[in-house]
Design a protein around this motif. Structure first.
Motif, PDB file in Angstrom:
ATOM      1  N   ALA A   1      -0.210  27.066 -17.866  1.00 31.19           N
ATOM      2  CA  ALA A   1      -1.348  27.098 -16.944  1.00 31.19           C
ATOM      3  C   ALA A   1      -0.955  27.713 -15.609  1.00 31.19           C
ATOM      4  O   ALA A   1      -1.723  28.477 -15.012  1.00 31.19           O
ATOM      5  CB  ALA A   1      -1.895  25.692 -16.739  1.00 31.19           C
ATOM      6  N   ALA A   2       0.235  27.381 -15.117  1.00 34.48           N
ATOM      7  CA  ALA A   2       0.703  27.958 -13.854  1.00 34.48           C
ATOM      8  C   ALA A   2       0.926  29.455 -13.994  1.00 34.48           C
ATOM      9  O   ALA A   2       0.576  30.233 -13.094  1.00 34.48           O
ATOM     10  CB  ALA A   2       1.982  27.266 -13.404  1.00 34.48           C
ATOM     11  N   ALA A   3       1.496  29.890 -15.115  1.00 31.90           N
ATOM     12  CA  ALA A   3       1.741  31.314 -15.340  1.00 31.90           C
ATOM     13  C   ALA A   3       0.441  32.102 -15.319  1.00 31.90           C
ATOM     14  O   ALA A   3       0.390  33.236 -14.815  1.00 31.90           O
ATOM     15  CB  ALA A   3       2.467  31.514 -16.666  1.00 31.90           C
ATOM     16  N   ALA A   4      -0.632  31.505 -15.845  1.00 33.37           N
ATOM     17  CA  ALA A   4      -1.919  32.185 -15.883  1.00 33.37           C
ATOM     18  C   ALA A   4      -2.509  32.386 -14.491  1.00 33.37           C
ATOM     19  O   ALA A   4      -3.398  33.218 -14.300  1.00 33.37           O
ATOM     20  CB  ALA A   4      -2.901  31.390 -16.748  1.00 33.37           C
ATOM     21  N   ARG A   5      -2.023  31.641 -13.511  1.00 37.00           N
ATOM     22  CA  ARG A   5      -2.525  31.739 -12.144  1.00 37.00           C
ATOM     23  C   ARG A   5      -1.719  32.705 -11.280  1.00 37.00           C
ATOM     24  O   ARG A   5      -2.044  32.906 -10.105  1.00 37.00           O
ATOM     25  CB  ARG A   5      -2.525  30.354 -11.489  1.00 37.00           C
ATOM     26  N   ILE A   6      -0.658  33.271 -11.827  1.00 39.55           N
ATOM     27  CA  ILE A   6       0.189  34.195 -11.069  1.00 39.55           C
ATOM     28  C   ILE A   6      -0.262  35.624 -11.356  1.00 39.55           C
ATOM     29  O   ILE A   6      -0.178  36.090 -12.493  1.00 39.55           O
ATOM     30  CB  ILE A   6       1.664  33.989 -11.429  1.00 39.55           C
ATOM     31  N   PRO A   7      -0.762  36.331 -10.350  1.00 42.98           N
ATOM     32  CA  PRO A   7      -1.342  37.659 -10.580  1.00 42.98           C
ATOM     33  C   PRO A   7      -0.283  38.711 -10.880  1.00 42.98           C
ATOM     34  O   PRO A   7       0.902  38.537 -10.544  1.00 42.98           O
ATOM     35  CB  PRO A   7      -2.061  37.960  -9.258  1.00 42.98           C
TER      36      PRO A   7
ATOM     37  N   VAL B   1      13.564  24.361  -8.371  1.00 47.47           N
ATOM     38  CA  VAL B   1      14.386  23.705  -9.382  1.00 47.47           C
ATOM     39  C   VAL B   1      13.554  22.651 -10.120  1.00 47.47           C
ATOM     40  O   VAL B   1      12.477  22.269  -9.687  1.00 47.47           O
ATOM     41  CB  VAL B   1      15.622  23.047  -8.749  1.00 47.47           C
ATOM     42  N   GLY B   2      14.088  22.178 -11.252  1.00 51.40           N
ATOM     43  CA  GLY B   2      13.426  21.125 -12.011  1.00 51.40           C
ATOM     44  C   GLY B   2      12.992  21.591 -13.379  1.00 51.40           C
ATOM     45  O   GLY B   2      12.807  22.789 -13.629  1.00 51.40           O
ATOM     46  N   THR B   3      12.808  20.645 -14.278  1.00 51.33           N
ATOM     47  CA  THR B   3      12.487  20.980 -15.661  1.00 51.33           C
ATOM     48  C   THR B   3      11.058  21.507 -15.819  1.00 51.33           C
ATOM     49  O   THR B   3      10.788  22.284 -16.732  1.00 51.33           O
ATOM     50  CB  THR B   3      12.695  19.761 -16.569  1.00 51.33           C
ATOM     51  N   THR B   4      10.135  21.110 -14.937  1.00 52.77           N
ATOM     52  CA  THR B   4       8.784  21.670 -15.007  1.00 52.77           C
ATOM     53  C   THR B   4       8.805  23.130 -14.556  1.00 52.77           C
ATOM     54  O   THR B   4       8.116  23.979 -15.136  1.00 52.77           O
ATOM     55  CB  THR B   4       7.808  20.852 -14.152  1.00 52.77           C
ATOM     56  N   ALA B   5       9.598  23.433 -13.538  1.00 54.23           N
ATOM     57  CA  ALA B   5       9.755  24.824 -13.109  1.00 54.23           C
ATOM     58  C   ALA B   5      10.398  25.654 -14.218  1.00 54.23           C
ATOM     59  O   ALA B   5      10.047  26.834 -14.408  1.00 54.23           O
ATOM     60  CB  ALA B   5      10.594  24.888 -11.838  1.00 54.23           C
ATOM     61  N   GLU B   6      11.314  25.056 -14.973  1.00 49.63           N
ATOM     62  CA  GLU B   6      11.920  25.769 -16.096  1.00 49.63           C
ATOM     63  C   GLU B   6      10.888  26.082 -17.171  1.00 49.63           C
ATOM     64  O   GLU B   6      10.946  27.143 -17.817  1.00 49.63           O
ATOM     65  CB  GLU B   6      13.065  24.947 -16.678  1.00 49.63           C
ATOM     66  N   ALA B   7       9.925  25.183 -17.375  1.00 53.80           N
ATOM     67  CA  ALA B   7       8.852  25.450 -18.332  1.00 53.80           C
ATOM     68  C   ALA B   7       8.017  26.644 -17.885  1.00 53.80           C
ATOM     69  O   ALA B   7       7.567  27.447 -18.711  1.00 53.80           O
ATOM     70  CB  ALA B   7       7.970  24.205 -18.494  1.00 53.80           C
ATOM     71  N   LEU B   8       7.801  26.779 -16.587  1.00 55.05           N
ATOM     72  CA  LEU B   8       7.106  27.960 -16.079  1.00 55.05           C
ATOM     73  C   LEU B   8       7.938  29.209 -16.315  1.00 55.05           C
ATOM     74  O   LEU B   8       7.400  30.270 -16.673  1.00 55.05           O
ATOM     75  CB  LEU B   8       6.804  27.792 -14.586  1.00 55.05           C
ATOM     76  N   ALA B   9       9.256  29.112 -16.132  1.00 54.63           N
ATOM     77  CA  ALA B   9      10.119  30.265 -16.387  1.00 54.63           C
ATOM     78  C   ALA B   9       9.977  30.756 -17.823  1.00 54.63           C
ATOM     79  O   ALA B   9       9.924  31.972 -18.074  1.00 54.63           O
ATOM     80  CB  ALA B   9      11.573  29.905 -16.083  1.00 54.63           C
ATOM     81  N   VAL B  10       9.902  29.834 -18.764  1.00 54.04           N
ATOM     82  CA  VAL B  10       9.701  30.217 -20.167  1.00 54.04           C
ATOM     83  C   VAL B  10       8.399  30.993 -20.320  1.00 54.04           C
ATOM     84  O   VAL B  10       8.331  32.016 -21.022  1.00 54.04           O
ATOM     85  CB  VAL B  10       9.704  28.968 -21.068  1.00 54.04           C
TER      86      VAL B  10
ATOM     87  N   THR C   1      -1.099  20.298 -13.147  1.00 49.33           N
ATOM     88  CA  THR C   1      -0.603  19.080 -13.783  1.00 49.33           C
ATOM     89  C   THR C   1      -1.225  18.941 -15.166  1.00 49.33           C
ATOM     90  O   THR C   1      -1.969  19.822 -15.605  1.00 49.33           O
ATOM     91  CB  THR C   1      -0.909  17.861 -12.892  1.00 49.33           C
ATOM     92  N   ASP C   2      -0.913  17.849 -15.847  1.00 47.98           N
ATOM     93  CA  ASP C   2      -1.402  17.671 -17.208  1.00 47.98           C
ATOM     94  C   ASP C   2      -2.454  16.582 -17.339  1.00 47.98           C
ATOM     95  O   ASP C   2      -2.973  16.349 -18.430  1.00 47.98           O
ATOM     96  CB  ASP C   2      -0.231  17.341 -18.146  1.00 47.98           C
TER      97      ASP C   2
ATOM     98  N   SER D   1      -4.101  19.157 -23.395  1.00 49.95           N
ATOM     99  CA  SER D   1      -3.628  19.666 -24.675  1.00 49.95           C
ATOM    100  C   SER D   1      -4.621  20.597 -25.339  1.00 49.95           C
ATOM    101  O   SER D   1      -4.257  21.447 -26.137  1.00 49.95           O
ATOM    102  CB  SER D   1      -3.311  18.504 -25.620  1.00 49.95           C
ATOM    103  N   THR D   2      -5.904  20.486 -24.989  1.00 50.36           N
ATOM    104  CA  THR D   2      -6.928  21.325 -25.608  1.00 50.36           C
ATOM    105  C   THR D   2      -7.149  22.633 -24.875  1.00 50.36           C
ATOM    106  O   THR D   2      -7.839  23.504 -25.354  1.00 50.36           O
ATOM    107  CB  THR D   2      -8.265  20.581 -25.670  1.00 50.36           C
ATOM    108  N   ASP D   3      -6.565  22.765 -23.654  1.00 50.91           N
ATOM    109  CA  ASP D   3      -6.813  23.997 -22.904  1.00 50.91           C
ATOM    110  C   ASP D   3      -5.531  24.555 -22.276  1.00 50.91           C
ATOM    111  O   ASP D   3      -5.563  25.128 -21.210  1.00 50.91           O
ATOM    112  CB  ASP D   3      -7.858  23.773 -21.811  1.00 50.91           C
ATOM    113  N   ALA D   4      -4.404  24.330 -22.955  1.00 52.05           N
ATOM    114  CA  ALA D   4      -3.136  24.810 -22.414  1.00 52.05           C
ATOM    115  C   ALA D   4      -3.209  26.297 -22.166  1.00 52.05           C
ATOM    116  O   ALA D   4      -3.712  27.062 -22.981  1.00 52.05           O
ATOM    117  CB  ALA D   4      -1.993  24.516 -23.396  1.00 52.05           C
ATOM    118  N   GLY D   5      -2.695  26.696 -21.018  1.00 51.83           N
ATOM    119  CA  GLY D   5      -2.654  28.098 -20.675  1.00 51.83           C
ATOM    120  C   GLY D   5      -3.845  28.548 -19.869  1.00 51.83           C
ATOM    121  O   GLY D   5      -3.867  29.652 -19.346  1.00 51.83           O
TER     122      GLY D   5
END
Length: 267
Positions: free
Chosen positions: A93-99, A108-117, A239-240, A261-265
């Motif tokens: 969801a965060a990636a979709a907001r980055i133009p 840093v942090g594991t949530t930031a790592e999920a954005l990196a993926v 957030t989730d 979970s129904t609208d990831a991304g």
């Protein structure tokens, strides 16, 4: 029958030690640097207090700080497994907001790592980070241009801290600062434990046109030692699940993105 008495602080403890013990119990963890700043004493004094309280079985000493007696501080691998699916949704969801073409700081942090993926195939981006784990996830021929901010390695999560990274951020003009946190205070402001990491977060917010906050819902009921910034410093919280309490009251609906979970991304 009179009500049962509530035990007071141990009279053998010095006032600062009693206050430190109470604070760590309330927050769940305290870093040496953060506690020293909180009580206006040196880090050596805090370390001595922690050693003394640990010897009495009142605290559990960890690298860089202390937690309640009997606590187990999660390592990086364990943190990555907690809320794993929720963090992946937040990252998408965060990636979709980055133009396209944006320059950003990634915290840093594991949530930031999920954005990196989620950003690993975005070759149009420029990413500045003190998160070595995230940098490795972004590495690749189709990934963004990545600059790792120099500094001192802090812990197994691959985070880098120190004045060098803060100075580098001070010379940048970024589009977005993506910030993670460990909890929220009574006003809804995001907080963290490590003073040096907080200094980098603040420098990144100051260097960017807007800031994005990432936090999975397990952080909503958790406090941390020091405020990062006012909640109003962030354009959006990704957030989730819907926040509760002071955070829900302080956050405008337009500043909330929930990656269910129904609208990831989706943004």
């Amino acid at each position: 029958m009179p009500p049962e008495a509530v035990p007071g602080p141990d009279p053998a403890l010095a006032p600062r030690q009693a206050a430190l013990l109470r604070l760590v119990g309330e927050q769940g963890f305290g870093t040496v640097e953060g506690l020293a700043r909180r009580f206006g004493v040196s880090t050596q004094t805090v370390r001595r207090d922690i050693i003394a309280l640990t010897a009495r079985g009142l605290l559990q000493r960890f690298h860089g700080g202390a937690g309640p007696a009997g606590a187990v501080r999660l390592g990086h691998a364990e943190k990555a497994e907690r809320q794993r699916e929720a963090k992946a949704r937040i990252g998408a969801a965060a990636a979709a907001r980055i133009p396209p073409g944006a320059s950003l700081f990634l915290d840093v942090g594991t949530t930031a790592e999920a954005l990196a993926v989620a950003l690993a195939a975005r070759s149009d981006l420029r990413v500045f980070t003190n998160n070595m784990q995230a940098a490795l996830r972004l590495a690749g021929p189709d990934g963004p241009a990545v600059r790792v901010l120099g500094g001192t390695l802090r812990g197994a999560d691959g985070s880098l801290v120190g004045g060098e990274a803060v100075r580098t951020l001070g010379g940048l003009a970024l589009d977005i600062a993506v910030i993670a946190c460990s909890g929220f205070d009574g006003t809804g402001a995001p907080c963290d434990f490590d003073a040096e990491k907080i200094a980098l977060k603040r420098a990144a917010i100051a260097a960017a046109r807007q800031a994005m906050l990432l936090a999975d819902s397990s952080k909503f009921g958790r406090a941390a030692l020091e405020r990062i910034a006012s909640l109003h410093a962030f354009a959006v919280l990704v957030t989730d699940d819907a926040p509760r309490g002071a955070l829900a009251e302080a956050l405008p609906p337009t500043s909330l993105a929930i990656a269910r979970s129904t609208d990831a991304g989706s943004p």
